[in-house]
Write a protein that holds these residues in place. Structure first.
Motif, PDB file in Angstrom:
ATOM      1  N   GLU A  96      42.874  52.356  34.723  1.00  0.00           N
ATOM      2  CA  GLU A  96      43.085  51.781  33.289  1.00  0.00           C
ATOM      3  C   GLU A  96      41.815  50.662  33.164  1.00  0.00           C
ATOM      4  O   GLU A  96      41.468  50.514  31.918  1.00  0.00           O
ATOM      5  CB  GLU A  96      44.308  51.134  33.024  1.00  0.00           C
ATOM      6  CG  GLU A  96      45.682  52.051  33.241  1.00  0.00           C
ATOM      7  CD  GLU A  96      45.957  52.448  34.578  1.00  0.00           C
ATOM      8  OE1 GLU A  96      45.241  52.433  35.487  1.00  0.00           O
ATOM      9  OE2 GLU A  96      47.310  52.466  34.603  1.00  0.00           O
ATOM     10  N   TYR A  97      41.338  50.036  34.098  1.00  0.00           N
ATOM     11  CA  TYR A  97      40.365  48.877  33.836  1.00  0.00           C
ATOM     12  C   TYR A  97      39.032  49.220  34.553  1.00  0.00           C
ATOM     13  O   TYR A  97      38.367  48.393  34.875  1.00  0.00           O
ATOM     14  CB  TYR A  97      41.051  47.737  34.569  1.00  0.00           C
ATOM     15  CG  TYR A  97      42.048  47.232  33.510  1.00  0.00           C
ATOM     16  CD1 TYR A  97      41.787  46.271  32.440  1.00  0.00           C
ATOM     17  CD2 TYR A  97      43.543  47.645  33.967  1.00  0.00           C
ATOM     18  CE1 TYR A  97      43.063  45.907  31.685  1.00  0.00           C
ATOM     19  CE2 TYR A  97      44.369  47.073  33.220  1.00  0.00           C
ATOM     20  CZ  TYR A  97      44.287  46.342  31.999  1.00  0.00           C
ATOM     21  OH  TYR A  97      45.234  45.725  31.139  1.00  0.00           O
ATOM     22  N   THR A  98      38.630  50.487  34.461  1.00  0.00           N
ATOM     23  CA  THR A  98      37.482  50.733  35.147  1.00  0.00           C
ATOM     24  C   THR A  98      36.045  50.424  34.442  1.00  0.00           C
ATOM     25  O   THR A  98      35.345  49.694  35.077  1.00  0.00           O
ATOM     26  CB  THR A  98      37.164  52.525  35.104  1.00  0.00           C
ATOM     27  OG1 THR A  98      38.367  52.941  35.905  1.00  0.00           O
ATOM     28  CG2 THR A  98      35.977  52.719  35.668  1.00  0.00           C
ATOM     29  N   ASP A  99      36.366  50.271  33.106  1.00  0.00           N
ATOM     30  CA  ASP A  99      35.065  49.698  32.257  1.00  0.00           C
ATOM     31  C   ASP A  99      35.099  48.114  32.558  1.00  0.00           C
ATOM     32  O   ASP A  99      33.984  47.744  32.528  1.00  0.00           O
ATOM     33  CB  ASP A  99      35.588  50.054  30.927  1.00  0.00           C
ATOM     34  CG  ASP A  99      35.481  51.562  30.505  1.00  0.00           C
ATOM     35  OD1 ASP A  99      34.643  52.304  31.099  1.00  0.00           O
ATOM     36  OD2 ASP A  99      35.702  51.998  29.395  1.00  0.00           O
ATOM     37  N   LEU A 100      36.251  47.509  32.461  1.00  0.00           N
ATOM     38  CA  LEU A 100      36.197  46.043  32.762  1.00  0.00           C
ATOM     39  C   LEU A 100      35.647  45.670  33.972  1.00  0.00           C
ATOM     40  O   LEU A 100      34.850  44.898  34.278  1.00  0.00           O
ATOM     41  CB  LEU A 100      37.497  45.651  32.751  1.00  0.00           C
ATOM     42  CG  LEU A 100      37.777  43.936  32.681  1.00  0.00           C
ATOM     43  CD1 LEU A 100      36.868  43.277  31.625  1.00  0.00           C
ATOM     44  CD2 LEU A 100      39.018  43.524  32.281  1.00  0.00           C
ATOM     45  N   LEU A 101      35.798  46.518  35.101  1.00  0.00           N
ATOM     46  CA  LEU A 101      35.559  46.433  36.471  1.00  0.00           C
ATOM     47  C   LEU A 101      33.796  46.783  36.273  1.00  0.00           C
ATOM     48  O   LEU A 101      33.047  45.932  37.125  1.00  0.00           O
ATOM     49  CB  LEU A 101      35.891  47.367  37.653  1.00  0.00           C
ATOM     50  CG  LEU A 101      37.443  47.049  38.023  1.00  0.00           C
ATOM     51  CD1 LEU A 101      38.040  48.098  38.646  1.00  0.00           C
ATOM     52  CD2 LEU A 101      37.446  45.775  38.854  1.00  0.00           C
ATOM     53  N   HIS A 102      33.337  47.738  35.634  1.00  0.00           N
ATOM     54  CA  HIS A 102      32.000  48.032  35.763  1.00  0.00           C
ATOM     55  C   HIS A 102      31.089  46.767  34.751  1.00  0.00           C
ATOM     56  O   HIS A 102      30.230  46.177  35.239  1.00  0.00           O
ATOM     57  CB  HIS A 102      31.801  49.329  34.937  1.00  0.00           C
ATOM     58  CG  HIS A 102      32.012  50.406  35.710  1.00  0.00           C
ATOM     59  ND1 HIS A 102      32.169  51.648  35.016  1.00  0.00           N
ATOM     60  CD2 HIS A 102      32.333  50.529  36.906  1.00  0.00           C
ATOM     61  CE1 HIS A 102      32.603  52.358  36.024  1.00  0.00           C
ATOM     62  NE2 HIS A 102      32.544  51.843  37.375  1.00  0.00           N
ATOM     63  N   ARG A 103      32.016  46.317  33.845  1.00  0.00           N
ATOM     64  CA  ARG A 103      31.266  45.116  33.340  1.00  0.00           C
ATOM     65  C   ARG A 103      31.054  43.967  34.046  1.00  0.00           C
ATOM     66  O   ARG A 103      30.312  43.170  34.049  1.00  0.00           O
ATOM     67  CB  ARG A 103      32.221  44.933  32.129  1.00  0.00           C
ATOM     68  CG  ARG A 103      31.936  45.652  30.873  1.00  0.00           C
ATOM     69  CD  ARG A 103      32.251  45.132  29.430  1.00  0.00           C
ATOM     70  NE  ARG A 103      33.539  44.706  29.315  1.00  0.00           N
ATOM     71  CZ  ARG A 103      34.620  45.570  28.979  1.00  0.00           C
ATOM     72  NH1 ARG A 103      34.392  46.940  28.808  1.00  0.00           N
ATOM     73  NH2 ARG A 103      35.616  45.054  28.824  1.00  0.00           N
ATOM     74  N   GLN A 104      32.245  43.592  34.769  1.00  0.00           N
ATOM     75  CA  GLN A 104      32.143  42.388  35.824  1.00  0.00           C
ATOM     76  C   GLN A 104      31.317  42.647  36.946  1.00  0.00           C
ATOM     77  O   GLN A 104      30.485  41.602  37.096  1.00  0.00           O
ATOM     78  CB  GLN A 104      33.545  42.426  36.476  1.00  0.00           C
ATOM     79  CG  GLN A 104      34.609  41.626  35.667  1.00  0.00           C
ATOM     80  CD  GLN A 104      34.579  40.479  35.543  1.00  0.00           C
ATOM     81  OE1 GLN A 104      33.750  39.652  36.111  1.00  0.00           O
ATOM     82  NE2 GLN A 104      35.632  39.829  34.991  1.00  0.00           N
TER      83      GLN A 104
END
Length: 736
Positions: A9-17
């Motif tokens: 669910e938070y793949t995009d947020l992990l990628h941004r981090q």
């Protein structure tokens, strides 16, 4: 295990981090020329601090971020060199150095405690202190406030989330609070007024006043200062006893025990010292030694009426520890009432031992023959973070539900894991004697610090603790009884994961298998592990980390990925060997079954169709069910048994219930109207609804006049309940 893994669910947020981290790393080694002035840094922080007090943040999702791992400082202070803020380089751990900083603002508490600090040159910088205690346990202002002077070892200078620069400290031991008389104190920061009266007696009195006002950390400082002054042997012992109480109040049980003089109380033991030693030993779960001290205390001070009460309590814990005999009814009542549900009971380690396995590292093995339902462990959590999911963020007894992001390992979790990390780090730092058992747990390839002390102070590697938690954390309900009851009544969807979580050291050695031979249950922060099959001595104990459902082998592989292994049990091997067409066909049959079950009125023709569909589903399996349980079959088969029970078709109900057992790998005889005695020859997988299955069989046997078989079926229901819930004292109330 049964925690909310929300990585997808938070793949995009992990990628941004991760992108942010990569961009920051490009500046590694730079000395920034655009560092903000002291006035700008101070003003910006104070404006944010004042505005934060006016915002309601309970509706917000709190998040926590684990940065790339780095080791704590292990170098002696005598070998570190002093540096200034102007010397710092971005994205760098300044090994071999230290900073002296003074707070110029009050602290702000979010995920970390944040405060603006200055060095002796007047340059200002933001400091972030992680893994500090919660505000309810120790106020941020008690840790750092205006005028506090800190020594930061091997400072980590980085680009912060807002694009400005600051220091981040993840290891508790990397920060030292300097005392007013410390020789390293810059002259300009030394107090203008020097206390004339700094005798041991005057400092003791100050410590006593701090204790009276519940300022326990101040009291520890004052008592410690007093102990460095010249004094008499008698006053020295008094001050140590006073400090031991302050240590107890701050949960520093190792230090409290040391200050009491334990184990040598001299020829004239002191009553208070012995009481405090007993309390420290009790909290360290050293109950046998606690009882010995209390017996000595009772012998030396027979007039003390409190001793008998406390001794009785300690003896109860010692008995639990030695025998595994618990008042489970009392445990359930306490777990229902207490928030957080942290129970005052001892750990029992039953007939099990830790040994090396052939291919899976260390595991837990039974040391004698055991039967299904036998108690293997009743273990108190090493650390436990509780989320009272119905209370909201205002509940001081509850951890907040936070999003934990780990870009370095590409993981995201929802729940109380950030608090569990903090609680565990704090416990290890305060009580180094309990660290070896925790540090010995599996932590993957991470190599932590090579020493546990520096300059006589403990070192706790936060990232080692995080790795250990990652591999060994258990999600947990308040009680498995409540979960089982809700599941039985279908009052809420079955909860497959939990926000509350903890670490249970011995249970962490139990390896995964879908064809498990044990199950875990919870009562508060106590985990009960019981055998779910008969086992011979030397058998490895296993339970599932994720409950297998038979739907998708790929899903299970994905669920087990955080532990770094692929399950090789017979269920998983069979799934990998089964033709893809068969695997695609099974869910279609299940959906067709659901459609028939959900029809408004089940006529004879629909029941016959259910029988045909179940037979077709059964034929998709080729291996014997006792070797490869047929996980998609048992649930609809139980639903059919319920229909036959409702239609008062005793024989059909018994036949269908027997098929539930067989599909789960049980080997049974006498599960029919014949006069062959009903016996489980071999236990299979124990699922929650199995209690209901045995009770249907009990009722069928009763209707057929087979009393002995009816009693046997009820006994199997009780055993199953004991395995699932952890105890059977509540069986009659639940199923009476």
């Amino acid at each position: 295990m049964e925690i909310y893994n929300v990585t997808d669910e938070y793949t995009d947020l992990l990628h941004r981090q991760k992108k942010t981290l990569r961009e920051a790393q490009k500046r590694q080694g730079q000395r920034p020329r655009d560092r903000k002035s002291r006035e700008h840094t101070y003003t910006k922080f104070m404006v944010a601090l004042m505005s934060s007090g006016n915002r309601e943040q309970n509706h917000m999702l709190h998040s926590s971020f684990i940065p790339p791992a780095y080791l704590p400082c292990t170098t002696s202070m005598t070998e570190l060199k002093h540096v200034a803020i102007k010397d710092l380089q971005l994205e760098t751990h300044h090994r071999g150095t230290y900073l002296l900083l003074r707070a110029i603002t009050p602290p702000s508490r979010m995920t970390a405690i944040m405060v603006v600090m200055e060095d002796e040159n007047g340059d200002a910088i933001m400091l972030q202190l992680y893994q500090q205690e919660d505000e309810g346990k120790r106020a941020a202002a008690d840790i750092v406030s205006v005028g506090t002077i800190l020594l930061v070892k091997e400072p980590y200078f980085k680009v912060m989330g807002d694009g400005e620069y600051g220091l981040r400290v993840d290891h508790l031991s990397d920060v030292v609070h300097l005392k007013k008389d410390d020789a390293r104190m810059p002259t300009a920061w030394q107090p203008r007024l020097i206390e004339i009266e700094r005798s041991a007696e005057s400092l003791k009195i100050k410590g006593n006043l701090s204790m009276a006002e519940s300022r326990y950390w101040d009291a520890i400082t004052e008592y410690s200062d007093a102990l460095r002054q010249p004094t008499t042997a008698s006053l020295f012992e008094i001050i140590k006893r006073n400090r031991s109480l302050a240590f107890l109040k701050t949960k520093q049980f190792d230090a409290a025990l040391s200050d009491t003089g334990f184990p040598d109380f001299n020829l004239n033991p002191n009553e208070k010292a012995m009481f405090r030693a007993a309390e420290a030993l009790y909290n360290l779960e050293r109950f046998s030694e606690c009882c010995q001290v209390l017996e000595l205390l009772r012998s030396n001070f027979p007039h003390n009426s409190q001793v008998a009460v406390i001794l009785d309590l300690a003896q109860s814990r010692s008995l639990e520890q030695e025998t595994g005999v618990y008042n489970f009814k009392k445990l359930q009542a306490q777990a229902k009432k207490l928030r957080p549900p942290h129970l005052d009971h001892a750990t029992y380690i039953g007939p099990v031992e830790i040994r090396d396995t052939e291919s899976r590292g260390r595991g837990l093995f039974v040391t004698k023959d055991v039967k299904a339902g036998d108690l293997l462990l009743c273990e108190k959590a090493f650390s436990h973070a509780f989320v009272n999911e119905g209370s909201g963020d205002g509940d001081a007894s509850s951890s907040k539900i936070r999003l934990l992001l780990k870009p370095e390992t590409d993981q995201a979790f929802m729940g109380a894991q950030p608090d569990l990390l903090k609680l565990t780090v704090q416990k290890l730092y305060r009580n180094p004697s309990v660290a070896p058992a925790f540090i010995a747990l599996y932590h993957g390839s991470y190599q932590g610090a090579n020493t546990s002390t520096a300059d006589g102070e403990p070192i706790v590697d936060t990232f080692l603790v995080d790795r250990i938690i990652s591999f060994n954390v258990f999600g947990c309900p308040v009680s498995s009884l409540a979960s089982h009851t809700q599941s039985r009544d279908q009052s809420r969807p079955e909860q497959k994961a939990h926000h509350s979580c903890g670490i249970w050291v011995h249970a962490s050695y139990i390896n995964h298998s879908c064809t498990s031979n044990a199950r875990r249950a919870f009562i508060g922060n106590m985990m009960i592990v019981r055998a779910s099959r008969d086992m011979e001595a030397g058998t490895e104990v296993t339970f599932w980390y994720q409950c297998p459902d038979g739907n998708s082998a790929k899903d299970l592989v994905k669920q087990l990925k955080p532990w770094g292994f692929v399950c090789a049990c017979t269920i998983c091997q069979d799934a990998r060997a089964t033709d893809a067409v068969v695997l695609r066909n099974r869910p279609k049959l299940i959906e067709e079954l659901k459609g028939v079950f959900n029809s408004s009125a089940l006529r004879r023709v629909e029941v016959e169709k259910i029988e045909r569909l179940l037979a077709t589903l059964n034929q998709t399996y080729t291996q014997p069910a006792q070797d490869v349980p047929r996980l998609l079959l048992w649930d609809p088969q139980l639903a059919l048994a319920r229909i036959y029970v409702g239609q008062n078709k005793t024989g059909k109900a018994m036949e269908s219930a027997a098929k539930v057992l067989i599909s789960l790998g049980f080997v049974v005889v006498g599960a029919d109207p014949s006069h062959t005695r009903f016996v489980i020859v071999r236990w299979g997988l124990v699922m929650d609804y199995l209690v209901e299955t045995f009770l249907h069989m009990r009722n069928a046997f009763t209707a057929l006049g087979l009393r002995e078989d009816s009693e046997r079926a009820e006994e199997y229901a009780r055993t199953t309940y004991r395995i699932i819930v952890g105890e059977d004292t509540s069986f009659d109330a639940t199923y009476g």
